[in-house]
Design a protein around this motif. Structure first.
Motif, PDB file in Angstrom:
ATOM      1  N   PRO A 151      -2.489   8.300  -2.751  1.00 59.54           N
ATOM      2  CA  PRO A 151      -1.856   7.040  -3.168  1.00 59.54           C
ATOM      3  C   PRO A 151      -0.792   7.271  -4.244  1.00 59.54           C
ATOM      4  O   PRO A 151      -0.901   8.200  -5.042  1.00 59.54           O
TER       5      PRO A 151
ATOM      6  N   ASP B 238       0.884  -1.171   0.000  1.00 65.70           N
ATOM      7  CA  ASP B 238       0.000   0.000   0.000  1.00 65.70           C
ATOM      8  C   ASP B 238       0.917   1.214   0.000  1.00 65.70           C
ATOM      9  O   ASP B 238       1.467   1.586   1.034  1.00 65.70           O
TER      10      ASP B 238
ATOM     11  N   ALA C 189      -5.024   2.875  -6.726  1.00 63.16           N
ATOM     12  CA  ALA C 189      -5.117   3.090  -5.283  1.00 63.16           C
ATOM     13  C   ALA C 189      -3.764   2.947  -4.601  1.00 63.16           C
ATOM     14  O   ALA C 189      -3.673   2.982  -3.378  1.00 63.16           O
TER      15      ALA C 189
ATOM     16  N   ALA D 139      -0.242   6.216  -7.177  1.00 63.98           N
ATOM     17  CA  ALA D 139      -0.932   5.507  -8.253  1.00 63.98           C
ATOM     18  C   ALA D 139       0.004   5.302  -9.431  1.00 63.98           C
ATOM     19  O   ALA D 139       0.757   6.191  -9.811  1.00 63.98           O
TER      20      ALA D 139
ATOM     21  N   ARG E 137       1.762   5.142  -0.621  1.00 64.24           N
ATOM     22  CA  ARG E 137       1.091   6.449  -0.659  1.00 64.24           C
ATOM     23  C   ARG E 137       2.048   7.504  -0.119  1.00 64.24           C
ATOM     24  O   ARG E 137       3.027   7.192   0.555  1.00 64.24           O
TER      25      ARG E 137
END
Lengths: 250, 160
Positions: B55, B47, B81, B57, B49
């Motif tokens: 995020p 994840d 995301a 992306a 970010r």
């Protein structure tokens, strides 16, 4: 807080004798380079002007560094959390004291060699160094000196910006096109101290609300030209490639 | 201590474990049905970010295996995301994940143990809030439990 990170750096230097004296581990060569990247070498040119629209071209970007140490840390050092790295092996680069480098005077790879040392094999996944006032030379007492020409609206303006700030960096692993710092027996590896000048002047190709631009000084404040002092405290200039460092200003 | 401004530009990399659905299509070449083996296994979810919570992306992701840490084991890209999922092979040790975008980058690390296949033991994450750290731990535990829930299901399908 100011000295909390500097004291370990001094300890890193002391650790060199312990590391080098051990003599039992297989060793290789570890070189350390500095890199001001294209913004130092080629300047701030469109579309990458300063955040306030100045073109900057540098004749010299002088930085004085000392207490450079490469570390094998476990767990990997988290620069965002800061604090002291947990190093199993520490190797200090013997520069003979503060050394002044020019980030515009690079080798064919665009980097400035600082020095090299033998080092026990392993992955040097953290690095620490300090930017300190020079003790000798034309710019004694200054830790960073930027000499160049600024241009805006067709007007060229020679400038010299001088900083006496002392900043200490502790960084995690280099982040870039390749992983760095893997020393093998008889092999060679390198690490890089990367200086991001856009954290000083900002970038016009990024939005005004970009966090870096909000913190950057820009160049309007120096538009009178000539030699002026620049206050760098609070700016994150030092990196390891694209990776971040914990920084403290003394 | 990082300044608020620069800290705000720093990318964050969260590495979590999760249970992924692993689909293997198999079946007789000329038979009357097709079989799908559905296996629950563990994977690593990235994840990525910025600390503005934006995020990362479509960021570049490179995964390095423990026994060849200088050579990319897998390259890919985060989704919109900022997520990227991969399943490590059976090599135990510290897997490293690098995420880069627009001049910013971060490293994440996952220790994969040899016992019972894989065990996610830790990860280095930059600047996660306490709740996010708790969430990470919960996901790892769920992944370990999920390993025991191997099941096989055969599904008959009509071949035209």
């Amino acid at each position: 807080m100011t000295s909390s990170l500097h004291l370990p750096i001094a300890a890193y230097a002391a650790a060199l004798a312990l590391t080098a004296g051990a003599g039992s581990a297989a060793e290789g060569e570890l070189a350390v380079f500095a890199n001001g990247e294209a913004l130092a070498k080629e300047g701030f040119t469109a579309p990458e002007l300063t955040r306030d629209g100045w073109e900057l071209r540098f004749d010299r970007v002088l930085v004085t560094v000392e207490d450079i140490a490469a570390l094998q840390t476990d767990p990997p050092y988290d620069a965002e959390d800061g604090g002291e790295p947990k190093a199993a092996v520490t190797v200090a680069l013997d520069t003979g004291g503060p050394v002044t480098i020019d980030l515009t005077d690079t080798d064919d790879d665009g980097r400035v060699p600082i020095g090299s040392t033998t080092a026990p094999e392993g992955h040097y996944n953290a690095v620490a160094w300090s930017v300190v006032p020079a003790k000798a030379g034309d710019w004694t007492g200054q830790s960073m000196v930027l000499v160049g020409t600024a241009t805006k609206d067709g007007k060229a303006l020679p400038f010299t910006l001088t900083s006496k700030d002392t900043h200490d960096y502790v960084c995690g692993e280099y982040v870039g096109d390749e992983r760095k710092g893997f020393v093998t027996a008889g092999g060679a590896a390198d690490l890089e101290l990367t200086f991001h000048l856009d954290h000083v002047f900002g970038r016009a190709d990024k939005g005004a609300d970009d966090p870096m631009n909000q913190g950057a000084l820009g160049f309007d404040a120096f538009a009178s030209g000539g030699e002026q002092a620049i206050e760098l405290a609070g700016l994150h200039i030092g990196h390891v490639g694209e990776g971040h460092c914990a920084v403290t200003f003394r | 201590m990082p300044s608020p401004s620069a800290k705000a530009t720093a990318p964050k990399l969260a590495t979590t474990g999760l249970v992924a659905m692993w689909l293997l299509a198999a079946g007789p070449a000329a038979g009357h049905g097709a079989f799908v083996d559905v296996t629950e296994t563990r994977a690593v979810a990235i994840d990525a970010r910025y600390d503005t919570d934006e995020p990362m992306a479509k960021a570049q992701v490179t995964v390095f295996a423990p026994d060849d840490p200088a050579k990319p084991w897998r390259v890919g890209q985060t989704d919109t995301a900022g997520r990227f999922v991969f399943m490590p092979d059976d090599r135990a040790g510290r897997w490293a994940i690098q995420v880069r975008q627009a001049g910013h980058g971060a490293m994440g690390y996952v220790d994969v143990g040899a016992a019972a296949g894989m065990t996610l033991t830790s990860s280095a994450t930059a600047g996660l809030a306490p709740m996010q750290r708790l969430l990470m731990v919960a996901c790892v535990a769920w992944g370990c439990i999920g390993t025991a829930l191997y099941f096989r299901r055969a599904t008959r399908a009509t071949v035209a």
